[in-house]
Write a protein that holds these residues in place. Sequence first.
Motif, PDB file in Angstrom:
ATOM      1  N   ALA A  91       0.833  -1.202   0.000  1.00  0.00           N
ATOM      2  CA  ALA A  91       0.000   0.000   0.000  1.00  0.00           C
ATOM      3  C   ALA A  91       0.867   1.251   0.000  1.00  0.00           C
ATOM      4  O   ALA A  91       0.537   2.240  -0.673  1.00  0.00           O
ATOM      5  CB  ALA A  91      -0.930  -0.005   1.204  1.00  0.00           C
ATOM      6  N   SER A  92       1.971   1.236   0.733  1.00  0.00           N
ATOM      7  CA  SER A  92       2.867   2.390   0.749  1.00  0.00           C
ATOM      8  C   SER A  92       3.503   2.625  -0.619  1.00  0.00           C
ATOM      9  O   SER A  92       3.704   3.767  -1.026  1.00  0.00           O
ATOM     10  CB  SER A  92       3.975   2.189   1.791  1.00  0.00           C
ATOM     11  OG  SER A  92       3.447   2.189   3.087  1.00  0.00           O
ATOM     12  N   VAL A  93       3.822   1.545  -1.326  1.00  0.00           N
ATOM     13  CA  VAL A  93       4.387   1.685  -2.666  1.00  0.00           C
ATOM     14  C   VAL A  93       3.327   2.212  -3.624  1.00  0.00           C
ATOM     15  O   VAL A  93       3.601   3.068  -4.466  1.00  0.00           O
ATOM     16  CB  VAL A  93       4.958   0.335  -3.165  1.00  0.00           C
ATOM     17  CG1 VAL A  93       5.291   0.383  -4.643  1.00  0.00           C
ATOM     18  CG2 VAL A  93       6.177  -0.049  -2.368  1.00  0.00           C
ATOM     19  N   SER A  94       2.100   1.722  -3.492  1.00  0.00           N
ATOM     20  CA  SER A  94       1.034   2.081  -4.433  1.00  0.00           C
ATOM     21  C   SER A  94       0.510   3.496  -4.232  1.00  0.00           C
ATOM     22  O   SER A  94       0.206   4.181  -5.201  1.00  0.00           O
ATOM     23  CB  SER A  94      -0.123   1.100  -4.299  1.00  0.00           C
ATOM     24  OG  SER A  94       0.307  -0.199  -4.592  1.00  0.00           O
ATOM     25  N   TYR A  95       0.370   3.923  -3.005  1.00  0.00           N
ATOM     26  CA  TYR A  95      -0.269   5.202  -2.706  1.00  0.00           C
ATOM     27  C   TYR A  95       0.751   6.211  -2.201  1.00  0.00           C
ATOM     28  O   TYR A  95       0.919   6.391  -1.000  1.00  0.00           O
ATOM     29  CB  TYR A  95      -1.377   5.034  -1.672  1.00  0.00           C
ATOM     30  CG  TYR A  95      -2.443   4.085  -2.113  1.00  0.00           C
ATOM     31  CD1 TYR A  95      -3.294   4.422  -3.147  1.00  0.00           C
ATOM     32  CD2 TYR A  95      -2.584   2.846  -1.514  1.00  0.00           C
ATOM     33  CE1 TYR A  95      -4.272   3.550  -3.570  1.00  0.00           C
ATOM     34  CE2 TYR A  95      -3.572   1.973  -1.927  1.00  0.00           C
ATOM     35  CZ  TYR A  95      -4.410   2.331  -2.956  1.00  0.00           C
ATOM     36  OH  TYR A  95      -5.372   1.464  -3.374  1.00  0.00           O
ATOM     37  N   GLY A  96       1.417   6.865  -3.083  1.00  0.00           N
ATOM     38  CA  GLY A  96       2.298   7.956  -2.690  1.00  0.00           C
ATOM     39  C   GLY A  96       3.761   7.654  -2.869  1.00  0.00           C
ATOM     40  O   GLY A  96       4.416   8.209  -3.723  1.00  0.00           O
ATOM     41  N   ASN A  97       4.307   6.775  -2.046  1.00  0.00           N
ATOM     42  CA  ASN A  97       5.718   6.397  -2.084  1.00  0.00           C
ATOM     43  C   ASN A  97       6.648   7.603  -1.996  1.00  0.00           C
ATOM     44  O   ASN A  97       7.518   7.794  -2.856  1.00  0.00           O
ATOM     45  CB  ASN A  97       6.000   5.575  -3.344  1.00  0.00           C
ATOM     46  CG  ASN A  97       7.293   4.810  -3.248  1.00  0.00           C
ATOM     47  OD1 ASN A  97       7.842   4.624  -2.173  1.00  0.00           O
ATOM     48  ND2 ASN A  97       7.791   4.369  -4.380  1.00  0.00           N
ATOM     49  N   PRO A  98       6.505   8.451  -0.949  1.00  0.00           N
ATOM     50  CA  PRO A  98       7.386   9.620  -0.853  1.00  0.00           C
ATOM     51  C   PRO A  98       8.830   9.216  -0.543  1.00  0.00           C
ATOM     52  O   PRO A  98       9.078   8.387   0.320  1.00  0.00           O
ATOM     53  CB  PRO A  98       6.782  10.422   0.302  1.00  0.00           C
ATOM     54  CG  PRO A  98       6.098   9.406   1.145  1.00  0.00           C
ATOM     55  CD  PRO A  98       5.612   8.353   0.193  1.00  0.00           C
TER      56      PRO A  98
END
Length: 109
Positions: free
Chosen positions: A39-46
Amino acid sequence: MQSSYRPPENFPLQGGAGDRTVVVSVQQDPKDYIVWSLASVSYGNPFCLGLLAFYFSIKSRDRKMVGDLEGAKSYGSTACCFNVWALTLIIVIAIIIIVLIILAAKRII
């Protein structure tokens, strides 16, 4: 056709000093946070923090499959830290964007 299956019988524990409680500790597998990392990779990935979290999640899962539970726990903890930082930055960036949109909308009107 008759089944030869018989359910197990339950017998109460009878001890000399009274009833006793048996506690069995079961070791839990360390968490690898793979879904959160995806989910962190898919949504944003700052700043590629989601990608780093995904990498450490995979390393944690590999260590767990080999049987190195301490290594899996360490990699899982690192993945969790990267996920927390990525989520925090995603929320802060989203709030800043919302505030900027509201300010721009007020200036137009």
